[in-house]
Design an enzyme around this catalytic site. Structure first.
Site, mmCIF file in Angstrom:
data_model
loop_
_atom_site.group_PDB
_atom_site.id
_atom_site.type_symbol
_atom_site.label_atom_id
_atom_site.label_comp_id
_atom_site.label_asym_id
_atom_site.label_seq_id
_atom_site.Cartn_x
_atom_site.Cartn_y
_atom_site.Cartn_z
ATOM 1 N N CYS A 2 0.835 -1.198 0.000
ATOM 2 C CA CYS A 2 0.000 0.000 0.000
ATOM 3 C C CYS A 2 0.872 1.252 0.000
ATOM 4 C CB CYS A 2 -0.952 0.090 1.181
ATOM 5 S SG CYS A 2 -2.145 -1.240 1.235
ATOM 6 N N ARG A 27 4.556 -0.564 -4.354
ATOM 7 C CA ARG A 27 4.141 -1.002 -3.018
ATOM 8 C C ARG A 27 2.855 -1.830 -3.050
ATOM 9 N NH1 ARG A 27 6.814 1.807 0.864
ATOM 10 N NH2 ARG A 27 5.286 1.182 2.380
ATOM 11 N N TRP A 74 -2.358 -2.984 -1.712
ATOM 12 C CA TRP A 74 -1.961 -4.388 -1.733
ATOM 13 C C TRP A 74 -2.904 -5.059 -0.751
ATOM 14 C CZ3 TRP A 74 0.139 -8.048 1.739
ATOM 15 C CH2 TRP A 74 0.672 -9.193 1.138
ATOM 16 N N ASN A 100 -2.252 1.939 5.373
ATOM 17 C CA ASN A 100 -1.306 0.875 5.043
ATOM 18 C C ASN A 100 -1.041 0.136 6.337
ATOM 19 O OD1 ASN A 100 0.862 -0.686 4.214
ATOM 20 N ND2 ASN A 100 2.333 0.999 4.314
ATOM 21 N N GLY A 101 -1.382 -1.153 6.397
ATOM 22 C CA GLY A 101 -1.186 -1.912 7.631
ATOM 23 C C GLY A 101 -2.375 -2.811 7.873
ATOM 24 N N GLU A 483 18.287 -18.204 -4.832
ATOM 25 C CA GLU A 483 17.927 -16.883 -5.360
ATOM 26 C C GLU A 483 17.524 -16.967 -6.843
ATOM 27 O OE1 GLU A 483 17.125 -14.192 -4.190
ATOM 28 O OE2 GLU A 483 17.478 -12.661 -5.697
ATOM 29 N N LYS A 487 13.891 -15.807 -8.213
ATOM 30 C CA LYS A 487 13.720 -14.803 -9.279
ATOM 31 C C LYS A 487 12.798 -15.353 -10.359
ATOM 32 C CE LYS A 487 14.668 -11.921 -7.767
ATOM 33 N NZ LYS A 487 15.213 -11.753 -6.481
ATOM 34 N N GLU A 490 9.025 -15.802 -9.133
ATOM 35 C CA GLU A 490 8.230 -14.608 -8.814
ATOM 36 C C GLU A 490 7.878 -13.764 -10.028
ATOM 37 O OE1 GLU A 490 10.069 -11.925 -6.017
ATOM 38 O OE2 GLU A 490 12.017 -12.147 -6.960
ATOM 39 N N HIS A 506 18.812 -37.056 -2.526
ATOM 40 C CA HIS A 506 17.967 -37.462 -1.397
ATOM 41 C C HIS A 506 16.490 -37.214 -1.684
ATOM 42 C CE1 HIS A 506 21.484 -38.269 1.030
ATOM 43 N NE2 HIS A 506 21.996 -37.112 0.596
ATOM 44 N N LYS A 605 6.569 -4.576 -3.185
ATOM 45 C CA LYS A 605 8.002 -4.385 -2.965
ATOM 46 C C LYS A 605 8.359 -4.385 -1.488
ATOM 47 C CE LYS A 605 12.155 -3.374 -4.348
ATOM 48 N NZ LYS A 605 12.881 -4.550 -4.839
HETATM 49 C C1 F6R Z 1 12.370 -11.029 -3.939
HETATM 50 C C2 F6R Z 1 12.127 -9.935 -3.030
HETATM 51 C C3 F6R Z 1 11.650 -10.240 -1.662
HETATM 52 C C4 F6R Z 1 12.376 -9.346 -0.649
HETATM 53 C C5 F6R Z 1 11.792 -9.545 0.755
HETATM 54 C C6 F6R Z 1 12.535 -8.744 1.794
HETATM 55 O O1 F6R Z 1 12.826 -10.577 -5.172
HETATM 56 O O2 F6R Z 1 12.300 -8.797 -3.380
HETATM 57 O O3 F6R Z 1 11.812 -11.580 -1.358
HETATM 58 O O4 F6R Z 1 13.726 -9.668 -0.670
HETATM 59 O O5 F6R Z 1 10.443 -9.184 0.749
HETATM 60 O O6 F6R Z 1 12.498 -7.391 1.507
HETATM 61 P P1 F6R Z 1 13.521 -6.368 2.153
HETATM 62 O O7 F6R Z 1 14.879 -6.714 1.669
HETATM 63 O O8 F6R Z 1 13.061 -5.030 1.710
HETATM 64 O O9 F6R Z 1 13.411 -6.543 3.644
#
Ligand code: F6R
Length: 610
Positions: A2, A27, A74, A100-101, A483, A487, A490, A506, A605
């Protein structure tokens, strides 16, 4: 998670808040809404979907008025429908709230308010705030007092902005757990979830802390605590400029941010390497050498991509600084009964500096007496302000929802912290110099790998229609496998899993057939020979292998169907290079599949709810 932006001043507010809102769309983008106070009262417009849908609906006819606010959502409580979009209003349609919350006791409050005659029009938790404020404001309390009175009744987290027709030039904002700032202009002021929304107009901001309310008018603002006592707050000058938060000709922020990594890595290192001493200069730790020497255990806590970099940090810290180190998901750490004391250093890693679980984990660690550090990108964010000290990543704004340049900067910052801890202990000056030199070369090596983007794009072509991908790596490159898989899933919605390469036999080996591409992260490092055997195992079962290997490699390359070479560096720094082809691979696959790479479905984000 949000985004909120509000304006009060002499200009027409609607266009300004919508423009600011677009910079907050990372956001959340489930629905958007706008409220304006004008001579005829309160005008509210909302639409499900992205801000563009709302704009289309308004068709250039923006409501007039000098006090306005907008919200991009969001969804937490209630589906992303028009009714559930913010702003939410009271029964009389004179008060508007954006939030937001999560209001945790919304159910009980809603029942009580309904009994008292209030009529609800949405399924959201937020709407209770509008009705609570209505009760107090209607009895004559000022908007600021009414908001404070309402907040005394709620449990949970909030960053809110509130407008009322009875105080047409006032925006009241309040924060507990969700970020919010007041931005100060000349004869006009703003409230926003983060500074990017207002940078086109001002760089002077006051970050609100939990338990604070701001009463903002065009020519003044007052920050109060919940007991209505006024507080003096420092004004911060935001350094990021508008150009760095714009796409600058790239098709997507994600691509721009991937390609920015030579510069972002350089910025993380800038001014911090002491080559002669084989050491580093970290000005923000706020811990003396004595304090650091007393540390006998490290816990690194984070979420998502940041958690993956934490795993790399664990390996580094144990190898070079010889300090027992554990990595904890922040969401688990905060609800366990973790054993930490004043000799434990708890390091939180967060790009945004606002992730609710990481923040809560650090607060819990602090409460138990641990020293806390933050490896944070966003300057002035909540985590950055609450920890005892830290290392800013200085990677620049990361707008693409999938984290890329923050990840490589986190690894670099962890290497810096490891050097600092190691040199105070058994790491020799010669070893220190070796690491410092390798760090200094990284930006150039990163650029070298990124120049191979066209090769990666060709490999991506062949994976566009695959349903599953397995990512395998060992040692420092096991977290890189995690990672790479994150990527891909997502942004492309392809199922992907990361595993330690040797764990494959395993269980996951059962999945291997000609339809299961396997990405091996296999640079020439201490575990390289072992990985060659793992590649053989996959090939023996008909698997298709894509390998990230060191330049000149023959072992894995001989077996791989496709490969991307990366230059040699120290084992601990290989993740900074090996992750780059994986970021590009995910990006090109997602683009080819027609996915919205910068705003993948269901994601946001900055995850400011737990
Ligand atoms: C994946 C991604 C998320 C963030 C996670 C933590 O691409 O962006 O998994 O890494 O939400 O976010 P931060 O680093 O802002 O605490």
């Amino acid at each position: 998670m949000c985004g909120i932006v509000a304006y009060t001043g002499p200009r027409q507010g609607a266009a300004l808040v919508l423009e600011g809102l677009k910079r907050l769309e990372y956001r959340g983008y489930d629905s958007a809404g706008l409220a304006v106070v004008n001579d005829s009262g309160l005008e509210v417009h909302k639409a499900p979907g992205k801000i563009a849908v709302l704009e289309k609906r308004l068709a250039g006819h923006l409501p007039e008025g000098h006090t306005a606010m907008a919200h991009t959502r969001w969804a937490t409580h209630g589906a992303p429908t028009e009714a559930n979009a913010h702003p939410h209003t009271d029964c009389g349609g004179t008060i508007a709230v954006t939030h937001n919350g999560i209001i945790e006791n919304a159910g009980a409050l809603r029942t009580a308010l309904t009994k008292r005659g209030h009529v609800f029009r949405s399924e959201t938790d937020t709407e209770v705030l509008a009705h609570l404020i209505e009760e107090l404001h209607g009895k004559g309390a000022s908007l600021g007092d009414a908001v404070a009175g309402a907040l005394h009744q709620v449990e949970g987290t909030y960053g809110i902005a509130v407008l009322s027709t009875r105080e047409p030039d006032t925006v009241v904002a309040a924060r507990k757990g969700s970020p919010l700032l007041v931005a100060i202009g000349t004869g006009e002021n703003w409230v926003a979830s983060d500074a990017s929304a207002v940078l086109a107009h001002t760089r002077s901001v006051v970050y609100l802390d939990d338990g604070e309310i701001a009463v903002v008018r065009p020519h003044d603002y007052h920050i109060l605590d919940l007991a209505a006592v006024e507080k003096e707050k420092a004004v911060t000058h935001v350094e990021w400029d508008l150009a760095t938060i714009e796409r600058g000709g790239y098709q997507h922020f994600m691509l721009k941010e991937i390609l920015e990594q030579p510069e972002s890595v350089r910025n993380t290192l800038r001014g911090r390497l002491l080559e002669e001493e084989g050491a580093v200069r970290l000005g923000g730790l706020n811990l003396s050498d004595d304090d650091l020497l007393k540390i006998d255990r490290i816990v690194i806590t984070a979420c998502g991509t940041s958690w993956h970099s934490a795993l790399i940090g664990e390996y580094m810290m144990e190898e070079l600084a010889r300090i027992p180190t554990e990595v904890e998901y922040a969401s688990e750490f905060r609800y366990r009964n973790p054993i930490v004391d004043e000799r434990t250093l708890v390091v939180g890693i967060s790009q945004s500096g606002e992730t609710a679980d990481t923040l809560a984990a650090l607060r819990e660690a602090k409460r138990r007496g641990a020293r806390t550090l933050g490896l944070v990108n966003v300057v002035g964010s909540t985590i950055a302000r609450e920890v005892d000290g830290g290392i800013y990543l200085h990677a620049g704004p990361e707008i693409g929802v999938a984290s890329t340049k923050a990840f490589t900067s986190q690894i670099v910052a962890l290497a810096l912290l490891t050097l600092q801890m190691g040199r105070l202990r058994s790491l020799s000056i010669l070893q220190g110099r070796e690491v410092v030199r390798a760090l200094a070369r990284l930006p150039e090596l990163v650029a070298h790998v990124l120049a191979k983007a066209p090769e990666v794009e060709q490999i991506a072509e062949r994976l566009v229609r695959t349903a599953n991908v397995l990512y395998l790596g060992r040692g420092y490159n096991f977290p890189v496998a995690l990672e790479g898989a994150l990527k891909l899933k997502e942004i492309s919605y392809i199922h992907a899993e990361g595993y330690p390469a040797a764990e494959m036999k395993h269980g996951p080996i059962a999945l291997i057939d000609e339809l299961m591409p396997v990405v091996f992260v296999a640079p020439r490092d201490a575990v390289y020979q072992k990985v060659v055997s793992n590649v053989e195992e996959v090939k023996a079962r008909g698997g298709r292998v894509i390998a990230i290997v060191t330049e000149g490699d023959t072992g894995v390359s001989r077996l791989a169907d496709h490969k991307v070479e990366i230059p040699e560096t120290l084992d601990l720094l290989t993740p900074v290079l090996s992750v780059l082809p994986l970021q590009l691979l995910a990006y090109y696959i997602a683009v080819r599949r027609g996915c919205n790479v910068d705003q993948p479905r269901n994601l946001a984000k900055s995850v400011t709810v737990e």
